[in-house]
Design an enzyme around this catalytic site. Structure first.
Site, PDB file in Angstrom:
ATOM      1  N   GLU A 119       0.814  -1.222   0.000  1.00 41.86           N
ATOM      2  CA  GLU A 119       0.000   0.000   0.000  1.00 41.86           C
ATOM      3  C   GLU A 119       0.846   1.270   0.000  1.00 41.86           C
ATOM      4  O   GLU A 119       0.502   2.261  -0.647  1.00 41.86           O
ATOM      5  CB  GLU A 119      -0.930  -0.012   1.231  1.00 41.86           C
ATOM      6  N   ASP A 154       9.677   8.643 -10.449  1.00 42.67           N
ATOM      7  CA  ASP A 154       8.961   8.190  -9.246  1.00 42.67           C
ATOM      8  C   ASP A 154       7.456   8.093  -9.545  1.00 42.67           C
ATOM      9  O   ASP A 154       6.814   7.080  -9.245  1.00 42.67           O
ATOM     10  CB  ASP A 154       9.243   9.181  -8.096  1.00 42.67           C
ATOM     11  N   LYS A 158       4.818   4.755  -9.869  1.00 39.27           N
ATOM     12  CA  LYS A 158       3.558   4.661  -9.125  1.00 39.27           C
ATOM     13  C   LYS A 158       2.365   4.475 -10.065  1.00 39.27           C
ATOM     14  O   LYS A 158       1.453   3.710  -9.775  1.00 39.27           O
ATOM     15  CB  LYS A 158       3.396   5.897  -8.250  1.00 39.27           C
TER      16      LYS A 158
HETATM   17  N1  HSE Z   1       9.822  11.133  -3.282  1.00 43.83           N
HETATM   18  C1  HSE Z   1       8.486  10.681  -3.105  1.00 43.83           C
HETATM   19  C2  HSE Z   1       7.556  11.843  -3.329  1.00 43.83           C
HETATM   20  C3  HSE Z   1       8.279  10.130  -1.712  1.00 43.83           C
HETATM   21  O1  HSE Z   1       8.018  12.979  -3.324  1.00 43.83           O
HETATM   22  O2  HSE Z   1       6.385  11.665  -3.534  1.00 43.83           O
HETATM   23  C4  HSE Z   1       7.131   9.183  -1.601  1.00 43.83           C
HETATM   24  O3  HSE Z   1       7.254   8.087  -2.464  1.00 43.83           O
END
Ligand code: HSE
Length: 419
Positions: A119, A191, A195
């Site tokens: 999660e 990133d 996701k």
């Molecule tokens: N570097 C990520 C962000 C942290 O700024 O959303 C959480 O995955």
């Protein structure tokens, strides 16, 4: 526990602070037996827990659940796979591992009959994996989009509200501890790409990996763009989107303009949000803190309690839900409206020349704005109609050759509801 950084320490604190509630909900107390760390010199506390020997954890039959919060591809991937193979359930916050080699880990979990829960890998404190995987399981999803990176949302919010430039906003994000060890993964869009790959796999029941995601970052965005956006009534957001098109799935991570009516327009600072369009649901948006130790710990604890309950009371978490493989749509054929900013010779005919070049490549014009720029140059902002990205790129290559055009900033997507 594997890793005792910001997230690991927040998990330990919450396990102590919420001990009674957690024990009730998990069907018994949860005791942390070992914490693997790679840099013992950085850890002064928790002497009774810490070890640098992974084998001590792997070989210990009393350890039933492994919480991986170290991040990065290796050794995390190998440790998770071996923990599952050894019959331990695994809770992880690791989006890089899930978005690239999730299928192998699900197979390992399936084989050993243990849980793999993740999660915290998307949206930190926003429990969106469960919402999409379980709560929306009866829907046909058309689109899932979101602000999935807290660092870049913070930077763009600072740039828009403080009218500071990119470097100043990044420095502030770093000073406040929001940027990760390597800020490149945040600012280049990777990133978010990881996701949305994880979320798209669940929403569309078809495995999407990081390499399937068309990706562009925010490093090229200038304060001048945000000023132009504000004249247009828009804000710039780090967007991640997966949508079903006739030929398959289109998945992208990119900065995008949104208008005030867009569900993500008011999600500022480190906040994350995910908006899902589906049938019979309609549209729903989930919002919450998307970065930071405590928010991430919240998601880790939810998983930990589920894994513990399953081990004590019998039962399994839902595993891999990908039952089909959709084609990934060619990004050059993707259709969007775009914002372009050019510095040009201050000639009366320059806007019509730009319009003509765009039209030759099937790119229509929705709006143009002009201002005087420094050094006697003119600045032109163009908003296109919805067009194919490949057509726009060919038009821009053509415009770059024009003696009337001095600079051409990278195009930015204008989201559909922004008009
Ligand atoms: N570097 C990520 C962000 C942290 O700024 O959303 C959480 O995955």
């Amino acid at each position: 526990m594997l890793g005792l950084g910001t997230v690991g320490q927040a998990v330990l604190s919450a396990l102590t602070d919420n001990q009674e509630t957690i024990a009730q909900r998990a069907g018994g107390p949860l005791n942390v037996k070992r914490a693997l760390i790679l840099h013992p010199e950085r850890h002064l506390g928790h002497a009774n827990l810490i070890t640098t020997q992974w084998q001590e954890i792997l070989a210990d039959d009393e350890i039933a659940i492994v919480v991986e919060v170290m991040g990065g591809m290796e050794p995390a991937f190998t440790y998770i796979r071996r923990a599952l193979a050894a019959g331990k359930s695994v809770v992880t916050a690791n989006k890089e591992v899930l978005a690239n080699r999730g299928d192998e880990l699900f197979a390992a979990a399936e084989l050993s009959g243990r849980d793999l829960l993740f999660e915290a890998s998307v949206g930190a404190g926003v429990p969106v994996i469960r919402a999409v995987k379980l709560g929306l399981a009866g829907n046909r999803v058309h689109q899932v989009c979101g602000i999935l990176n807290g660092t870049t949302n913070f930077i763009l919010t600072e740039m828009a509200q403080g009218m500071v430039d990119y470097q100043q906003a990044l420095a502030k994000a770093q000073a406040l501890g929001y940027a990760e060890a390597d800020p490149a993964a945040d600012v280049d869009g990777h990133d978010s790409a990881r996701k949305i790959a994880i979320l798209a796999s669940i929403a569309f029941s078809s495995r999407v990996v990081e390499a399937d995601v068309r990706c562009s970052g925010i490093a090229q965005v200038q304060a001048a763009d945000l000023a132009w956006g504000s004249r247009l009534g828009w804000v710039l957001k780090p967007m991640a989107r997966a949508r079903l098109v006739a030929e398959g799935l289109e998945v992208a991570s990119y900065p995008a303009w949104v208008g005030p009516g867009h569900p993500l327009a008011h999600v500022d600072g480190i906040m994350n949000a995910v908006s899902v369009r589906a049938e019979p649901l309609g549209e729903a948006t989930f919002t919450g803190p998307g970065a930071g130790g405590p928010a991430t710990a919240s998601a880790v604890l939810g998983d930990l309690i589920e894994a513990a309950r399953n081990l004590r009371l019998g039962g399994h978490a839902v595993g891999c839900t990908c039952y089909r493989q959709l084609a990934i749509f060619d990004p050059a054929r993707a259709e969007d409206a775009f914002y372009l900013r050019l510095t040009v010779r201050p000639e009366r005919t320059v806007v019509s020349q730009i319009a003509a070049t765009l039209a030759e490549h099937r790119v229509g014009l929705r709006q143009t704005l002009q201002a005087a720029a420094a050094d006697g140059r003119g600045e032109v902002v163009v908003v296109t109609e919805t067009c194919r990205r490949g057509d726009l790129d060919r038009a821009l290559a053509h415009l770059a050759q024009s003696p009337s055009v001095f600079t051409l900033r990278p195009p930015l997507v204008v989201e559909a509801q922004s008009a």
